[in-house]
Motif scaffolding. Structure first.
Motif, PDB file in Angstrom:
ATOM      1  N   GLY A   1      -7.520 -14.491  -4.180  1.00 57.44           N
ATOM      2  CA  GLY A   1      -7.779 -14.704  -2.763  1.00 57.44           C
ATOM      3  C   GLY A   1      -8.325 -13.471  -2.074  1.00 57.44           C
ATOM      4  N   THR A   2      -8.254 -13.494  -0.754  1.00 61.50           N
ATOM      5  CA  THR A   2      -8.817 -12.437   0.083  1.00 61.50           C
ATOM      6  C   THR A   2      -7.703 -11.751   0.851  1.00 61.50           C
ATOM      7  N   VAL A   3      -7.618 -10.432   0.687  1.00 61.20           N
ATOM      8  CA  VAL A   3      -6.580  -9.668   1.376  1.00 61.20           C
ATOM      9  C   VAL A   3      -6.711  -9.863   2.890  1.00 61.20           C
ATOM     10  N   GLY A   4      -5.588 -10.138   3.503  1.00 63.22           N
ATOM     11  CA  GLY A   4      -5.562 -10.289   4.958  1.00 63.22           C
ATOM     12  C   GLY A   4      -5.891 -11.691   5.429  1.00 63.22           C
ATOM     13  N   GLU A   5      -6.269 -12.565   4.508  1.00 63.88           N
ATOM     14  CA  GLU A   5      -6.585 -13.950   4.888  1.00 63.88           C
ATOM     15  C   GLU A   5      -5.685 -14.919   4.133  1.00 63.88           C
ATOM     16  N   ALA A   6      -5.910 -15.031   2.843  1.00 66.60           N
ATOM     17  CA  ALA A   6      -5.088 -15.896   1.992  1.00 66.60           C
ATOM     18  C   ALA A   6      -5.073 -15.260   0.613  1.00 66.60           C
ATOM     19  N   ALA A   7      -3.900 -14.861   0.169  1.00 64.71           N
ATOM     20  CA  ALA A   7      -3.801 -14.161  -1.115  1.00 64.71           C
ATOM     21  C   ALA A   7      -2.472 -14.491  -1.778  1.00 64.71           C
ATOM     22  N   HIS A   8      -2.521 -14.558  -3.105  1.00 63.48           N
ATOM     23  CA  HIS A   8      -1.267 -14.738  -3.832  1.00 63.48           C
ATOM     24  C   HIS A   8      -1.397 -14.156  -5.226  1.00 63.48           C
ATOM     25  N   CYS A   9      -0.253 -13.911  -5.854  1.00 60.83           N
ATOM     26  CA  CYS A   9      -0.225 -13.382  -7.216  1.00 60.83           C
ATOM     27  C   CYS A   9      -0.476 -14.521  -8.194  1.00 60.83           C
ATOM     28  N   GLY A  10      -1.480 -14.343  -9.033  1.00 62.78           N
ATOM     29  CA  GLY A  10      -1.813 -15.383 -10.007  1.00 62.78           C
ATOM     30  C   GLY A  10      -0.861 -15.447 -11.190  1.00 62.78           C
ATOM     31  N   ILE A  11       0.037 -14.466 -11.291  1.00 65.78           N
ATOM     32  CA  ILE A  11       1.021 -14.471 -12.385  1.00 65.78           C
ATOM     33  C   ILE A  11       2.422 -14.280 -11.800  1.00 65.78           C
ATOM     34  N   TYR A  12       2.680 -14.963 -10.720  1.00 67.35           N
ATOM     35  CA  TYR A  12       3.892 -14.694  -9.950  1.00 67.35           C
ATOM     36  C   TYR A  12       5.159 -14.657 -10.803  1.00 67.35           C
ATOM     37  N   GLU A  13       5.329 -15.639 -11.668  1.00 70.11           N
ATOM     38  CA  GLU A  13       6.546 -15.685 -12.485  1.00 70.11           C
ATOM     39  C   GLU A  13       6.527 -14.642 -13.595  1.00 70.11           C
ATOM     40  N   GLN A  14       5.359 -14.071 -13.866  1.00 74.00           N
ATOM     41  CA  GLN A  14       5.221 -13.100 -14.957  1.00 74.00           C
ATOM     42  C   GLN A  14       4.904 -11.697 -14.447  1.00 74.00           C
ATOM     43  N   ARG A  15       5.041 -11.489 -13.154  1.00 75.56           N
ATOM     44  CA  ARG A  15       4.662 -10.194 -12.599  1.00 75.56           C
ATOM     45  C   ARG A  15       5.648  -9.108 -13.031  1.00 75.56           C
ATOM     46  N   PRO A  16       5.197  -7.846 -13.044  1.00 75.30           N
ATOM     47  CA  PRO A  16       6.059  -6.749 -13.471  1.00 75.30           C
ATOM     48  C   PRO A  16       7.224  -6.513 -12.511  1.00 75.30           C
ATOM     49  N   SER A  17       8.198  -5.781 -13.010  1.00 76.66           N
ATOM     50  CA  SER A  17       9.399  -5.502 -12.216  1.00 76.66           C
ATOM     51  C   SER A  17       9.069  -4.764 -10.922  1.00 76.66           C
ATOM     52  N   VAL A  18       8.092  -3.844 -10.978  1.00 76.48           N
ATOM     53  CA  VAL A  18       7.781  -3.083  -9.755  1.00 76.48           C
ATOM     54  C   VAL A  18       7.292  -4.002  -8.643  1.00 76.48           C
ATOM     55  N   CYS A  19       6.586  -5.052  -9.028  1.00 77.18           N
ATOM     56  CA  CYS A  19       6.114  -5.994  -8.004  1.00 77.18           C
ATOM     57  C   CYS A  19       7.285  -6.753  -7.384  1.00 77.18           C
ATOM     58  N   ARG A  20       8.261  -7.074  -8.214  1.00 73.58           N
ATOM     59  CA  ARG A  20       9.424  -7.795  -7.708  1.00 73.58           C
ATOM     60  C   ARG A  20      10.236  -6.944  -6.745  1.00 73.58           C
ATOM     61  N   GLU A  21      10.113  -5.630  -6.887  1.00 74.25           N
ATOM     62  CA  GLU A  21      10.920  -4.726  -6.067  1.00 74.25           C
ATOM     63  C   GLU A  21      10.333  -4.479  -4.675  1.00 74.25           C
ATOM     64  N   VAL A  22       9.061  -4.776  -4.482  1.00 73.17           N
ATOM     65  CA  VAL A  22       8.453  -4.557  -3.162  1.00 73.17           C
ATOM     66  C   VAL A  22       8.968  -5.625  -2.203  1.00 73.17           C
ATOM     67  N   GLN A  23       9.570  -5.172  -1.124  1.00 76.58           N
ATOM     68  CA  GLN A  23      10.086  -6.126  -0.145  1.00 76.58           C
ATOM     69  C   GLN A  23       9.208  -6.120   1.090  1.00 76.58           C
ATOM     70  N   PRO A  24       8.861  -7.276   1.579  1.00 75.57           N
ATOM     71  CA  PRO A  24       8.122  -7.335   2.835  1.00 75.57           C
ATOM     72  C   PRO A  24       9.001  -6.835   3.979  1.00 75.57           C
ATOM     73  N   SER A  25       8.399  -6.109   4.891  1.00 72.09           N
ATOM     74  CA  SER A  25       9.170  -5.613   6.028  1.00 72.09           C
ATOM     75  C   SER A  25       9.853  -6.740   6.778  1.00 72.09           C
ATOM     76  N   TRP A  26      11.112  -6.557   7.018  1.00 63.38           N
ATOM     77  CA  TRP A  26      11.964  -7.392   7.865  1.00 63.38           C
ATOM     78  C   TRP A  26      12.324  -8.740   7.268  1.00 63.38           C
ATOM     79  N   GLU A  27      11.912  -9.018   6.030  1.00 62.61           N
ATOM     80  CA  GLU A  27      12.370 -10.286   5.449  1.00 62.61           C
ATOM     81  C   GLU A  27      13.884 -10.247   5.249  1.00 62.61           C
ATOM     82  N   PHE A  28      14.377  -9.038   4.908  1.00 61.22           N
ATOM     83  CA  PHE A  28      15.816  -8.901   4.663  1.00 61.22           C
ATOM     84  C   PHE A  28      16.461  -7.944   5.663  1.00 61.22           C
ATOM     85  N   GLY A  29      15.856  -7.849   6.846  1.00 66.53           N
ATOM     86  CA  GLY A  29      16.500  -7.109   7.928  1.00 66.53           C
ATOM     87  C   GLY A  29      16.160  -5.639   8.042  1.00 66.53           C
ATOM     88  N   ALA A  30      15.171  -5.167   7.286  1.00 62.24           N
ATOM     89  CA  ALA A  30      14.804  -3.751   7.378  1.00 62.24           C
ATOM     90  C   ALA A  30      13.312  -3.593   7.141  1.00 62.24           C
TER      91      ALA A  30
END
Ligand code: SF4
Ligand code: SF4
Length: 124
Positions: free
Chosen positions: A62-91
């Motif tokens: 996809g296009t950054v800032g418009e519509a984007a997603h990880c094409g290997i979401y279930e297979q993404r590396p651990s570092v990707c899983r660790e990135v938290q979107p701001s304020w999704e979990f209160g911080a």
């Protein structure tokens, strides 16, 4: 309402995404597709595209800032899983804010989550 990551993708087009090689070794339980990686050093791989001067992970769809997603979401590396979107979990998340600012987007605010519960459907 769409998850904010699905209108963003900035972190997948900003950081070098490096992780231990075993994450792409099926014999050791790794799930990251090896063809989408390249060697960084004897211990680490990177997602292709993320070492470039203007990084963009090869798995980002996809296009950054418009519509984007990880094409290997279930297979993404651990570092990707660790990135938290701001304020999704209160911080705030410094990584999320930095990537969005670099792509000329405002950092997320708590208001961006109104009407959305915590989710695992993000881009990164
Ligand atoms: S974690 Fe932040 S920078 Fe990454 S896709 Fe989500 S909103 Fe964008
Ligand atoms: S979440 Fe997916 S698209 Fe984003 S950097 Fe990780 S592997 Fe690449």
């Amino acid at each position: 309402m769409l998850h904010p990551c699905l209108r963003c993708g900035a972190c997948c087009a900003y950081f070098r995404v490096a992780f231990h090689w075993s994450e792409a070794d099926a014999a050791l339980g790794g799930v990251v597709p090896p063809a989408l990686t390249e060697t960084l050093d004897p211990h680490r791989l990177v997602m292709r595209g993320t070492q470039a001067s203007r990084p963009r992970c090869t798995a980002l769809v996809g296009t950054v800032g418009e519509a984007a997603h990880c094409g290997i979401y279930e297979q993404r590396p651990s570092v990707c899983r660790e990135v938290q979107p701001s304020w999704e979990f209160g911080a705030a998340s410094p990584q999320c804010d930095k990537a969005r600012i670099a792509h000329a987007m405002a950092p997320l605010t708590p208001d961006d989550w109104l009407g959305l519960g915590p989710s695992s459907e993000g881009a990164g």
